[in-house]
Design an enzyme around this catalytic site. Structure first.
Site, PDB file in Angstrom:
ATOM      1  N   LYS A 128      29.945  29.986  40.807  1.00  0.00           N
ATOM      2  CA  LYS A 128      29.284  30.398  39.552  1.00  0.00           C
ATOM      3  C   LYS A 128      28.031  29.544  39.341  1.00  0.00           C
ATOM      4  O   LYS A 128      26.977  30.042  38.936  1.00  0.00           O
ATOM      5  CB  LYS A 128      30.259  30.265  38.375  1.00  0.00           C
ATOM      6  CG  LYS A 128      31.356  31.339  38.425  1.00  0.00           C
ATOM      7  CD  LYS A 128      32.518  31.083  37.484  1.00  0.00           C
ATOM      8  CE  LYS A 128      33.647  32.079  37.767  1.00  0.00           C
ATOM      9  NZ  LYS A 128      34.875  31.832  37.017  1.00  0.00           N
TER      10      LYS A 128
ATOM     11  N   GLN B   8      37.431  27.579  33.165  1.00  0.00           N
ATOM     12  CA  GLN B   8      38.041  28.072  34.393  1.00  0.00           C
ATOM     13  C   GLN B   8      39.573  28.030  34.273  1.00  0.00           C
ATOM     14  O   GLN B   8      40.149  26.986  33.986  1.00  0.00           O
ATOM     15  CB  GLN B   8      37.562  27.222  35.590  1.00  0.00           C
ATOM     16  CG  GLN B   8      38.036  27.743  36.933  1.00  0.00           C
ATOM     17  CD  GLN B   8      37.510  29.145  37.246  1.00  0.00           C
ATOM     18  OE1 GLN B   8      36.330  29.431  37.090  1.00  0.00           O
ATOM     19  NE2 GLN B   8      38.394  30.032  37.691  1.00  0.00           N
TER      20      GLN B   8
ATOM     21  N   ASP C  58      33.024  35.232  29.391  1.00  0.00           N
ATOM     22  CA  ASP C  58      34.113  35.810  30.185  1.00  0.00           C
ATOM     23  C   ASP C  58      34.728  37.016  29.465  1.00  0.00           C
ATOM     24  O   ASP C  58      35.469  37.792  30.060  1.00  0.00           O
ATOM     25  CB  ASP C  58      35.218  34.763  30.405  1.00  0.00           C
ATOM     26  CG  ASP C  58      35.218  34.202  31.826  1.00  0.00           C
ATOM     27  OD1 ASP C  58      34.638  34.853  32.711  1.00  0.00           O
ATOM     28  OD2 ASP C  58      35.802  33.125  32.023  1.00  0.00           O
TER      29      ASP C  58
END
Ligand code: NAP
Length: 299
Positions: A58, A102, A125
């Site tokens: 990322k 994460q 997200d």
């Protein structure tokens, strides 16, 4: 092996590269106007190898398109309260447009509580319940990265979705459930009739054989076999698995949830693994960050 020349491979790598180019061009334009770059942050807790790899990719993709990226690393022993205050800091830093936590987190941390603490405005997200609710209602929001990436794959491969029977295999919160919702909406690149299947579904093959579009997120290597699909189906394979392969130098290969070698020749289109959905997931995160940035700088 792909022995049917009429089958089209959905090239996620190529499509992702095109979208990255478009995002990079927009960042350049904004720089030329004297604006700061979009800033994506990631929170990494612990030393899990896969999580470290995902965060590194990322970060790399962010840098490639000209974003500022930062990674906040914490030991696996961090307490829930400490992580919540780290989130509070990110929520309130105006120079950070969006951030991700994460997953998975260590067992002593309540994941739902953490996801709920992320400001919906920075939740690139798309996991915060506020954004999930907006998605269900069809409001503008951050769509969860993997289904968003799949929708872009279908769109950019010119695959018609309207009126098609789409069978989604798997109902996880991050892939199957949002995918089923997004494709059933009255919207462009959607308007499918959707059937959502899971481990308690009876007569699964009978249902998957009806699919015009089959999206497979079941988490089991080679799960979808040739007798489970009809001729001409479009298949999007979300699975990622490392399986032993003595013919490869590394001793393993990456495969999907679909028995590609035996299924591909029946498809009109199929996304390979690797090189299908995977590259699109990261690009969706970049698109969401650009959206968060625009909303942040224009507020
Ligand atoms: P998950 O949370 O493990 O969910 C799997 C789903 O499949 C569940 O809904 C489960 O049903 C269903 N299932 C399991 N066995 C089944 C069976 N025999 N018949 C029918 N349904 C069955 O998985 P996920 O997070 O959605 O991920 C799926 C796969 O995609 C994994 O391989 C993952 O690594 C990969 N993935 C890839 C990306 C990417 O960017 N390419 C992103 C995310 C995930 P129940 O709900 O009844 O248990």
């Amino acid at each position: 092996m792909l022995d049917n020349k009429n089958v089209k491979l959905i090239d996620g790598k190529k499509i992702a590269a095109e979208i990255k180019k478009e995002i990079a061009a927009e960042v350049k334009r904004m720089e030329a106007e004297g604006k700061r770059c979009p800033h994506l942050a990631a929170v990494l807790v612990g030393e899990d190898g896969a999580s470290k790899t995902y965060v590194a990719s990322k970060e790399k993709a962010s840098n490639e398109v000209g974003f500022t990226s930062s990674v906040y690393r914490y030991p696996a022993t961090i307490t829930e309260e400490e992580l919540l205050s780290a989130i509070d800091f990110l929520n309130n830093d105006n120079e950070i447009d969006g951030f991700i936590i994460q997953l998975p987190l260590p067992k002593h941390i309540n994941e739902s509580r953490i996801i709920e603490a992320i400001s919906p405005k920075k939740d690139v997200d798309g996991f915060n319940p506020v954004n999930v609710g907006k998605m269900i209602l069809g409001f503008s929001t951050f769509l969860p990265a993997t289904p968003f990436g799949i929708q872009m794959l279908l769109e950019r491969s010119n695959i018609e979705t309207e009126g098609k029977h789409c069978v989604v295999l798997g109902r996880s919160n991050i892939v199957g459930t949002p995918m089923a919702n997004m494709l059933s909406r009255n919207a462009s690149n959607a308007n499918c009739t959707v059937t959502l299947c899971h481990s308690k579904t009876k007569n699964l093959a009978e249902i998957t054989r009806q699919a015009d579009i089959l999206i497979v997120a079941v988490g089991k290597p080679y799960f979808v076999k040739a007798d489970m699909v009809k001729e001409g189906v479009v298949i999007i394979d979300v699975g990622i698995h490392r399986v032993d392969d003595s013919t490869s130098e590394k001793g393993y290969k990456i495969v999907g949830d679909v028995d590609f070698d035996n299924v591909a020749s029946k498809c009109s289109y199929i996304s390979p693994v690797p090189g299908g959905v995977g590259p699109m997931t990261i690009v969706s995160l970049l698109s969401n960050t650009l959206k968060a940035y625009r909303e942040n700088v224009n507020k």
